[in-house]
Each structure stands twice: as C-alpha cells, then as structure tokens.
Scaffold this active site. Structure first.
Site, short mmCIF file in Angstrom:
data_model
loop_
_atom_site.label_atom_id
_atom_site.label_comp_id
_atom_site.label_asym_id
_atom_site.label_seq_id
_atom_site.Cartn_x
_atom_site.Cartn_y
_atom_site.Cartn_z
N ASP A 83 0.78 -1.08 -0.16
CA ASP A 83 -0.13 -0.09 -0.21
C ASP A 83 0.48 1.31 0.04
OD1 ASP A 83 -2.07 1.58 0.46
OD2 ASP A 83 -2.48 1.54 2.82
N ASN A 121 -0.18 4.40 -0.30
CA ASN A 121 -1.19 5.70 -0.18
C ASN A 121 -1.08 6.25 1.35
OD1 ASN A 121 -2.72 4.29 -0.82
ND2 ASN A 121 -3.70 5.73 -2.12
N ASP A 138 -4.13 3.93 2.40
CA ASP A 138 -5.39 3.33 3.14
C ASP A 138 -5.39 2.04 3.35
OD1 ASP A 138 -5.07 2.38 0.90
OD2 ASP A 138 -6.76 3.39 -0.56
N ASP A 183 -1.52 -1.09 -3.78
CA ASP A 183 -1.92 -0.26 -4.71
C ASP A 183 -0.82 -0.82 -5.91
OD1 ASP A 183 -0.03 1.37 -3.72
OD2 ASP A 183 -1.52 1.89 -3.11
N ASP A 195 -5.76 -10.09 -14.91
CA ASP A 195 -7.31 -11.20 -14.97
C ASP A 195 -8.22 -10.68 -15.84
OD1 ASP A 195 -8.46 -12.89 -14.00
OD2 ASP A 195 -6.91 -12.57 -12.48
N ASP A 252 -10.56 -15.61 -16.71
CA ASP A 252 -11.16 -15.92 -15.32
C ASP A 252 -12.43 -16.23 -15.66
OD1 ASP A 252 -12.04 -15.50 -12.90
OD2 ASP A 252 -13.04 -14.33 -13.03
N GLU A 296 -8.33 -19.79 -16.62
CA GLU A 296 -8.27 -20.60 -15.54
C GLU A 296 -9.59 -21.90 -15.81
OE1 GLU A 296 -10.59 -20.34 -11.38
OE2 GLU A 296 -11.56 -19.09 -13.10
N HIS A 312 -4.88 -17.77 -5.22
CA HIS A 312 -6.20 -16.59 -4.81
C HIS A 312 -7.53 -17.54 -3.91
CE1 HIS A 312 -7.28 -16.11 -8.49
NE2 HIS A 312 -8.61 -15.69 -7.97
C1 GLC Z 1 -12.47 -17.33 -10.64
C2 GLC Z 1 -11.77 -16.33 -9.73
C3 GLC Z 1 -12.96 -16.31 -7.90
C4 GLC Z 1 -13.86 -15.60 -8.47
C5 GLC Z 1 -14.09 -16.28 -9.34
C6 GLC Z 1 -15.20 -15.49 -9.84
O1 GLC Z 1 -12.64 -18.68 -10.76
O2 GLC Z 1 -10.59 -16.75 -9.41
O3 GLC Z 1 -11.40 -15.96 -7.64
O4 GLC Z 1 -14.69 -15.65 -7.27
O5 GLC Z 1 -13.12 -17.04 -10.79
O6 GLC Z 1 -14.95 -14.63 -11.03
#
Ligand code: GLC
Length: 559
Positions: A21, A23, A25, A29, A98, A200, A258, A336
């Site tokens: 971060d 700035n 908050d 970023d 992404d 995604d 993905e 994630h």
């Molecule tokens: C993918 C992402 C996930 C998100 C989902 C909806 O699976 O990796 O984090 O919640 O798509 O966009």
C-alpha cells in the site's frame, strides 16, 4: 523485452489489494507494486499476473467489474498502470491481466440499463428465464451458495442468471455484441502494453438449455450443476474466436486459462496449439482432499483436509505425460482461491521450512510453467482471521452456524475456516518486522495473525526459503528443466522422484513428502552427476541408499 516462448515463463501472481500500500489507505495499489518490481526481478520470475484491478464495487474483490476501461480508484490510475507496465518491461518483466469474461458487476452500465428496462439494448447481454410453475426456472445452484437465479424486480416472473454472487450477472456469449465488446476491452489493454491475459472462469461462458434440472438425489434446494454450465462444447467456439481476434492484433499474446474443473482431455482441447485457444490452463484437479479425514459431525465445507497424495501423483503424471507433445501444464501450489500450501500440507509440522523448500523443488522442476503466489516464496501460511465477517462468504456463514450448533466453539470454527478458506490466503505480503509487516502504515483491509516470516529477514539469511526459491528458479531456466522429458519413478507415497532428460543431460529430483526420516535407493549411475540443489542434510551409503531428513529433497544433475 518479451518472453518468446510461453514455456519459458515463470509467473508471479500478485493479489494487488494485498501486495503493498503506497498511499496509506490500507489497500494495496499499483504504485506499491511499482516499488517492489526490483524484488521480483531479483527473485527470478519474468511474468507478473495481477488479479483484477478494474473499477469494481468489490463484492468479489474485483471479479465484479463495473468498468473495464479504468483502474479502480483504490488501486491507482491509468497513468499509474502505464508507468507500472513500462517499469516492469524495463526490468524484463511481462504483465498479464486477469480478464473477467463470464460476468460483470450488477453496477456495470450494461446491466443497470438491462434491468431497468426490458426493452434495453443491453437486455441480450445477459441471461434471463421465466419462472416455472411459480418457482425458479430450474434447480441449478450457484458456486457461491443458493440458486443461480435472481428475480428481476421490474418484470413479472422473470429471473436473471448468476453463477457466482447475485451481484455478478452472467454475460450471454451467444450474443455477438458481447463477444465483440469483450474483444474490444482486451485490445484496449493490449494497447496499454499488456503481454497476456488470465481468462477468468472462461469454462463457464456457454450454458445448457435452462429447461433441465440437475438430478437432486433427494437433496433439497439448488445444486451446483456443472454438467450444465461448465466446459460445454460452445465454450471452445467462443474461446477460439476470442483468442484468434486477439492474436491477429498481437500475435505473441500469452493466454493463461482458468479451467478449474478441466480434466486432462479438456486441457488437451484447450491448449492444443492447432486449435488456437489457451497456451496453458490452470486446473484445480491436481489437489484432491483426503475425505477420509472428514469429521462427520461437521459440515464438509469449512473443514481443513489434507492433500490426497495418491491422487496428486496420478494426476501430475497424467498431465506431464499426456501434454508432453502438445503443450505445457501450469505448475502451482497456491492461488487466491485456496488455502496456502504450507497450511494445507504442513500446518502442524516442526519442519515447515524444509517442507516449503521441498514443495518448491518438487513442483517447479517438473515440465511446465510455474505460477508462484505472492508470499509463497517466504513461506507465508494462511492467516487466522478473527471474525466470521472477514470471510465475506455466505457458505462460511452457514458453516459457522451449523458447526456451532454441532458443538464446536467459535474459536475452533474460525481456526478451521482459516485453514480451509480462500480468504485467509489473501492477507498482506509480509515485507518486514514492522507493524502490518511493512505493507502499510494503517491497518490493512484484510488482516489476521499469521506465521512470522518476512522478506527482510529472509533476504539476509542464506538458508532462507526466499534464497532457496531463487536457486530453484535459476535451475528452472535451464533448457533441461523447461523442455526435458519427464519420467516419474514408481515409489511409495512418501516419496516423489522424477527424472528429466534432454539430449545428454539428465537430472533426478528426489523429494521426501514425509515429516520423518525416509530412505530411498537411487537407481542408476551417480558417478557422472553432482548435487545442484539440496534441502536438509542427507547421507548416501555405498549401496546408493539415501537417507533423507523430514521433507528433505535434492537434485542430482549431469551438466
Ligand atoms: C474465478 C476467480 C475467483 C472468482 C471467480 C468469479 O474462479 O479465481 O476468485 O471468485 O472466478 O469471477
């Protein structure tokens, strides 16, 4: 600048809200990331994947996009983005974004218009259905809990479709306008210098006819209906058209898909270069939970379960073998959407440091494209999140309620969720010892107690996980570890051993998956080989029997 062959990529995944971060908050970023690019260069990666940074109400941390043409103000500006790309490129780092293509936010102007007016030009950007006999159109369940259907408040008995949160309506890819709009967005970011995209949830862009129910087997309520909304044949048609359009615009664009539920046959379809879709895909099938360890008293969702080693080995070897002449698989332990690997694999061990090093050796020296999740390289574990609301998840709320009813204490519920839930893997990068780990001067947006590792300490320690990762990535750059043939040795479940060969060079990668001393007889001639990477003190007797410490590993190689 520019990595010529995608198989040479070493990807580092940044969750922008949690990296740095600049700035104050409490939210990471782009300027924060710019300040850390030298660190990434030094680590030895060459490609950065950023989780979504577009304007978003943040219902799903950026995967709900309300404007694809601008950076979310909490993360910076388009100017910051341009500077980020320029600085990354000057250091030899590529950037991939992404790309959220299956749905938008309900605050996206397209959806706002579509839902305000049944005759909107954007109505056909989304998916709608009439209710059936006064009920929902079908029994399909959303990935985030509940039904995929949400009532259109304006219309009588009409619903819109959402595979994820109800504030994330799905786009209708049958509509050529949707396909053109999405390609235009991608081109805009190519114009801003990006080198590729992580697509995604692309496997969901085509759906079956809504007139069908998922067999319920007596279960009440909506059921996740993957056969009706994952990997439908039309996905390949749309994907091919999309990628072809982008490749005409930028021939070397890198496409990381993905494909969460894709098996090897689908992975072949999606990555066969002659079909022009993805370069490589991420499947979640590498990691199956060992359900024999389930507590029958508690709901399944929310329980931390160990990795099923047998299935992991079978899956890895299948993907390694069957893609050998087609494409390169992704190699990863975390992202994630899952708990951090040390938490999954060695939460209770005293030998975590050895485990982290062994896991890196095992995974990244295989044939494929490494994807390292921020913090993995210093051995970060999932954090313990202090409140149930920190998980921001309907299913976690349900687990909490049901597990408490079944007699579990609040503390136990939170600790179980922290070990099994994706949100606990999204806490801030640990840069140094100061408060909030040098991530920010103020309390970060997501914070919990975690293991005490940090970059500053590890930089100056020759034996650190960080320095070990640098050695692994240095080795990974040798053609032997990129292109070499892969053969998995037949061993007990405690061991993971493989050979890589290319021309006259050969390497053996030997890993002890057990949290205890293990012996392993090395087959073949060792006289022309030397150790190029070692984790733990090992001994080799005259009969070529190696004694490996808990989670020990080593790599022998001929030059
Ligand atoms: C993918 C992402 C996930 C998100 C989902 C909806 O699976 O990796 O984090 O919640 O798509 O966009």
């Amino acid at each position: 600048m520019g990595i010529k062959k995608y198989q040479d990529r070493i990807i580092y995944q940044i969750y922008p809200k949690s990296f740095r971060d600049s700035n104050g908050d409490g939210i990471g970023d782009l300027r924060g990331i710019i300040g850390k690019l030298e660190y990434l260069k030094d680590l030895g990666v060459n490609t950065i994947w950023l989780n979504p940074i577009f304007v978003s109400p943040q219902i799903d941390n950026g995967y709900d996009v309300s404007n694809y043409y601008a950076i979310d103000e909490k993360m910076g500006t388009l100017h910051d983005f341009d500077e980020f790309v320029e600085t990354a490129h000057s250091l030899g780092l590529d950037v991939i974004l992404d790309f959220v293509m299956n749905h938008t936010s309900d605050k996206h102007p397209w959806f706002k218009d579509a839902i305000a007016n049944e005759r909107s030009l954007y109505r056909d950007y989304y998916l709608w259905a009439k209710g059936k006999d006064g009920k929902l159109p079908n029994n399909w369940g959303s990935f985030f809990g509940g039904s995929v259907w949400e009532k259109d408040p304006q219309a009588d008995d009409v619903y819109y479709f959402h595979l994820f949160d109800k504030k994330m309506p799905d786009l209708d890819w049958r509509n050529p306008e949707v396909r053109r709009s999405m390609a235009d967005i991608a081109k805009f970011w190519i114009d801003h210098g990006v080198d590729g995209f992580r697509l995604d949830a692309f496997i969901h862009i085509a759906k079956a006819d809504f007139e069908q129910n998922m067999p319920s087997h007596g279960k009440k309520g909506p059921i996740v209906a993957e056969p009706f909304f994952a990997n439908m044949p039309l996905v390949q048609t749309y994907l091919h058209e999309f990628v072809k359009t982008l490749r005409e615009y930028k021939p070397d664009i890198f496409i990381l898909g993905e494909a969460a539920s894709a098996d090897i046959d689908l992975a072949i379809d999606y990555t066969d270069p002659s079909r022009e879709m993805c370069d490589t895909v991420v499947t979640f099938r590498y990691f199956e939970d060992d359900k024999s360890k389930l507590d029958p008293e508690l709901p399944e969702f929310g329980q931390p379960l160990p990795l099923k080693i047998e299935t992991f080995k079978d899956t890895m070897v299948t993907w390694q073998k069957r893609l050998q002449k087609i494409s390169y698989p992704t190699l990863y332990w975390n992202n994630h959407d899952m708990p951090r690997v040390l938490t999954r694999f060695a939460a209770e061990s005293e030998h975590k440091k050895a485990a982290a090093k062994m896991l890196a050796t095992l995974m990244y020296l295989q044939r494929g494209v490494p994807c390292i999740y921020y913090g993995e390289e210093i051995g970060m574990e999932s954090a313990v999140l202090p409140k149930i609301s920190d998980f921001e998840d309907q299913q976690a709320d349900e687990f909490f309620k049901e597990a408490k009813e079944a007699g579990a204490t609040e503390e136990k519920c939170l600790s179980m969720l922290s070990r099994s839930h994706k949100m606990a893997a999204r806490t801030v990068m640990q840069w140094n010892e100061s408060e909030y780990y040098g991530f920010s001067a103020t309390k970060p947006w997501k914070y919990g107690q975690t293991n005490d590792v940090n970059v500053a300490n590890e930089k100056s320690d020759d034996t650190s996980i960080l320095n070990f990762y640098k050695s692994v990535l240095k080795l990974k750059k040798k053609p032997l570890f990129v292109e070499g043939n892969f053969v998995l040795a037949d061993t007990t479940d405690d061991m993971y051993v493989y050979k890589r060969t290319l021309g006259n060079s050969e390497a053996w990668v030997i890993c002890n998956l057990a949290d205890g001393v293990t012996k392993y007889r090395v087959h073949g001639n060792l006289s022309d080989k030397h150790i190029v990477l070692q984790n733990g003190s090992l001994s080799l007797n005259e009969g070529n029997v190696l004694t490996l410490p808990p989670f020990g590993s080593l790599v022998f190689m001929t030059e």
